[in-house]
Design an enzyme around this catalytic site. Structure first.
Site, short mmCIF file in Angstrom:
data_model
loop_
_atom_site.label_atom_id
_atom_site.label_comp_id
_atom_site.label_asym_id
_atom_site.label_seq_id
_atom_site.Cartn_x
_atom_site.Cartn_y
_atom_site.Cartn_z
N GLU A 1 0.85 -1.19 0.00
CA GLU A 1 0.00 0.00 0.00
C GLU A 1 0.89 1.24 0.00
O GLU A 1 1.88 1.32 0.73
CB GLU A 1 -0.90 0.01 1.24
CG GLU A 1 -1.83 1.22 1.30
CD GLU A 1 -2.71 1.26 2.54
OE1 GLU A 1 -3.78 1.89 2.49
OE2 GLU A 1 -2.31 0.67 3.57
N LYS B 1 -10.04 1.56 -2.41
CA LYS B 1 -10.21 1.12 -1.02
C LYS B 1 -11.62 1.40 -0.53
O LYS B 1 -12.10 2.54 -0.58
CB LYS B 1 -9.17 1.83 -0.14
CG LYS B 1 -9.08 1.31 1.29
CD LYS B 1 -7.91 1.97 1.99
CE LYS B 1 -7.68 1.42 3.38
NZ LYS B 1 -6.49 2.05 4.02
N CYS C 1 -5.50 -2.85 2.90
CA CYS C 1 -5.28 -2.55 4.31
C CYS C 1 -6.54 -2.75 5.17
O CYS C 1 -6.91 -3.87 5.48
CB CYS C 1 -4.72 -1.15 4.46
SG CYS C 1 -3.84 -0.88 6.02
#
Length: 344
Positions: free
Chosen positions: A66, A140, A214
């Site tokens: 990331e 995301k 994440c």
């Protein structure tokens, strides 16, 4: 994996747990846990070097961390962001990934980068096939807003807009002559990379891959959805901090893998990254469908290698058939995303 559709308001998981295996069930994966700097060009060149290092050791799939092209910091997100759809603007990180995938004939899960799109900033993972073509992008879904007194306070939603769609990628082999299919366009310049012939990995099918970034790993529903869609491997580029990393990084990976009986791979920046707004945990990892850790690292810069064997998914599901044991008379997983697609 088929969907059980009772009506347009109730789309859920079927009792069937058949798995469509890829043409090649075994392949080597490389996780590039690189040290990120405030200098974007340095990061791009360094990432390319680690990709080449992994290719020389026989990988078919590479994953980057990331925010690998800039530090994980509000000071750099907008400054280093790229507009992936505007060919009139410079997108050097995007172009390097496309070019490397094409040149080395591999699939690249391009970690994540800040993306400008219609005046908004997204935390985006780009996936490139061995033809250099952008196969998918994952924005995301779950933004990291956290306030742990005395440890960390951070609000990712102050910088980024959340994505709306889960992302699955079907990988594929190139044509026998190694050329990309006609009509495929890329942003790559193949003249930039000239690897030796014995360093080129033949293109392989690396299965159906689900993407999360994440904080997406904290939400088991997304992994459940990916299992429902027949995913073999979920890749989570991530940059956990020291507090959540120690508590949850390994736990979440093993939980997502064992609950869904599939492979999970994570890739973090190295802890030695500079310019970040917090200290990064590191420990990039690959987890088997049984929940067993088959490869991991410390916090230093490194490339983690592991062999993925998709036959272990079927073996695990036959040994412990949890999908057949689910009490659908008591609870039912509703796939709202596919429901909306049908209604649209």
């Amino acid at each position: 994996m088929a969907l059980s559709t009772r009506n347009k308001e109730d789309i859920g998981v079927s009792a069937s747990d058949s798995l469509e295996l890829s043409i090649i069930t075994k392949f080597k994966i490389g996780l590039c846990q690189l040290a990120v700097t405030p200098d974007k060009k340095v990061n791009i060149d360094h990432a390319l070097g680690l990709i080449k290092f992994a290719v020389e050791r026989g990988v078919a799939l590479v994953i980057l961390p990331e925010m690998w092209n800039c530090p994980y910091s509000t000071d750099f997100f907008a400054k280093h962001a790229e507009d992936f759809d505007n060919e009139d603007t410079s997108s050097p990180a995007f172009s390097m990934l496309s070019e490397a995938a094409l040149c080395y004939k591999i699939t690249i899960i391009g970690g994540s980068m800040p993306e400008w799109r219609n005046g908004r900033l997204y935390n985006t993972c780009c996936v490139f096939g061995p033809d250099g073509k952008l196969k998918a992008r994952h924005r995301k879904l779950h933004l990291f807003d956290v306030d742990i007194p005395g440890e960390i306070s951070f609000k990712e939603s102050d910088s980024f807009t959340a994505g709306d769609d889960p992302t699955t990628v079907d990988t594929e082999q190139l044509s026998p002559n190694g050329m990309k299919p006609s009509g495929v366009t890329t942003r790559a310049n193949p003249r930039r990379l000239r690897p030796k012939e014995d360093n080129i990995v033949l293109s392989r099918d690396v299965g159906r891959i689900g993407i999360g970034i994440c904080h997406d790993i904290r939400f088991p529903e997304l992994a459940m959805l990916y299992r429902q869609k027949g995913v073999h491997l979920i890749c989570y580029p991530g940059a956990f901090n020291m507090s959540t990393g120690e508590m949850l990084w390994e736990l979440e990976q093993r939980a997502r893998a064992v609950d869904n009986q599939l492979f999970v791979a994570t890739c973090s920046p190295a802890r030695g990254s500079t310019g970040c707004c917090y200290t990064i945990w590191g420990h990039s990892t690959v987890v088997a469908p049984s929940g067993e850790i088959i490869a991991t690292s410390g916090h230093e810069e490194t490339v983690v290698f592991a062999e993925i064997d998709y036959s272990k998914i079927e073996l695990q599901r036959k040994s412990i058939p949890i999908n057949e044991q689910m009490r659908r008379d008591v609870y039912h997983f509703v796939n709202k995303h596919d429901q909306q697609l049908l209604e649209g």
